[in-house]
Design a protein around this motif. Structure first.
Motif, PDB file in Angstrom:
ATOM      1  N   MET A 151      85.137  67.130   1.412  1.00 28.03           N
ATOM      2  CA  MET A 151      84.174  67.673   0.462  1.00 28.03           C
ATOM      3  C   MET A 151      83.231  68.590   1.227  1.00 28.03           C
ATOM      4  SD  MET A 151      81.679  65.686  -2.227  1.00 28.03           S
ATOM      5  CE  MET A 151      81.234  64.468  -1.025  1.00 28.03           C
TER       6      MET A 151
ATOM      7  N   PRO B 213      86.794  65.227  -8.498  1.00 26.32           N
ATOM      8  CA  PRO B 213      85.579  64.439  -8.711  1.00 26.32           C
ATOM      9  C   PRO B 213      85.499  64.031 -10.185  1.00 26.32           C
ATOM     10  CG  PRO B 213      85.109  66.402  -7.438  1.00 26.32           C
ATOM     11  CD  PRO B 213      86.507  66.557  -7.980  1.00 26.32           C
TER      12      PRO B 213
ATOM     13  N   SER C 289      83.028  69.846  -7.743  1.00 21.99           N
ATOM     14  CA  SER C 289      82.310  68.600  -8.012  1.00 21.99           C
ATOM     15  C   SER C 289      81.737  68.663  -9.420  1.00 21.99           C
ATOM     16  CB  SER C 289      81.187  68.392  -6.989  1.00 21.99           C
ATOM     17  OG  SER C 289      80.231  69.437  -7.092  1.00 21.99           O
TER      18      SER C 289
ATOM     19  N   ILE D 130      85.849  60.128  -6.508  1.00 18.38           N
ATOM     20  CA  ILE D 130      86.876  61.162  -6.509  1.00 18.38           C
ATOM     21  C   ILE D 130      88.213  60.475  -6.729  1.00 18.38           C
ATOM     22  CG2 ILE D 130      88.047  62.942  -5.146  1.00 18.38           C
ATOM     23  CD1 ILE D 130      85.374  63.207  -3.566  1.00 18.38           C
TER      24      ILE D 130
ATOM     25  N   LYS E  37      79.706  71.484  -4.919  1.00 14.35           N
ATOM     26  CA  LYS E  37      80.618  71.157  -3.823  1.00 14.35           C
ATOM     27  C   LYS E  37      82.056  71.405  -4.246  1.00 14.35           C
ATOM     28  CE  LYS E  37      77.562  67.518  -2.197  1.00 14.35           C
ATOM     29  NZ  LYS E  37      76.790  66.822  -3.200  1.00 14.35           N
TER      30      LYS E  37
END
Length: 181
Positions: free
Chosen positions: A60, A83, A28, A89, A33
């Motif tokens: 995720m 992301p 992320s 995303i 993440k």
């Protein structure tokens, strides 16, 4: 499956479930993440991922808590997530690009093995540019290719020493090679 590990090789940890096929992990934007595509194991046996006519989702996982959220839905293949903003995303479908939270699909086309820029503002990808006649010799020599046609799919793979087992697909092995008369 999708795993994380420290740079020194310690703390190896599985992120995806052992009961799924998962791949294409990406961090992320805040590094807290991981996103990845996931599908049922049956999609491999049915050819759904290879022929892009199956179903996968983008998941995720929060690395601190282990909480998992599936961020897509629908019965299509979704691969190579990235992301590109705190709440968006980007990913590849059989029709082209798509983005979570977008009302309309992204640009149509073929986007093979995408590599997104760190901030998600651009993407590099592969696209075949060879004429079919040029490609036939290459694919026959390499021994792996697939065909998609309406209601029919085919894949050809050369196997060293013919080493194949159907066990991963839940098909029992025959214990006898004799043919009944």
């Amino acid at each position: 499956g999708v795993f994380v590990v420290r740079a020194d090789g310690t703390r190896l940890r599985r992120i995806s479930a052992a009961t799924e096929v998962a791949g294409g992990p990406a961090w992320s934007t805040d590094g807290a993440k991981l996103v990845f595509h996931s599908a049922e194991l049956a999609q491999v046996c049915k050819g759904g991922l290879m022929f892009a006519n199956g179903t996968s989702q983008i998941a995720m996982v929060d690395l601190a808590t282990g909480n998992r959220t599936v961020v897509t839905s629908g019965s299509s293949v979704k691969l190579f997530p990235k992301p590109i903003a705190a709440t968006t995303i980007g990913y590849v479908t059989s029709r082209g690009l798509a983005f979570t939270g977008a009302a309309a699909p992204g640009p149509a086309g073929q986007y093979g093995r995408p590599s997104w820029s760190p901030a998600g503002e651009a993407m590099a990808f592969l696209r075949g540019e060879r004429e079919e006649k040029q490609f036939i010799g290459f694919r026959l020599k390499q021994g792996v290719y697939g065909q998609r046609q309406p209601a029919r799919q085919m894949i050809r793979v050369k196997l060293p020493l013919g080493g194949v087992t159907a066990d991963p697909c839940g098909v029992p092995r025959s214990r006898s090679t004799s043919v009944p008369s």
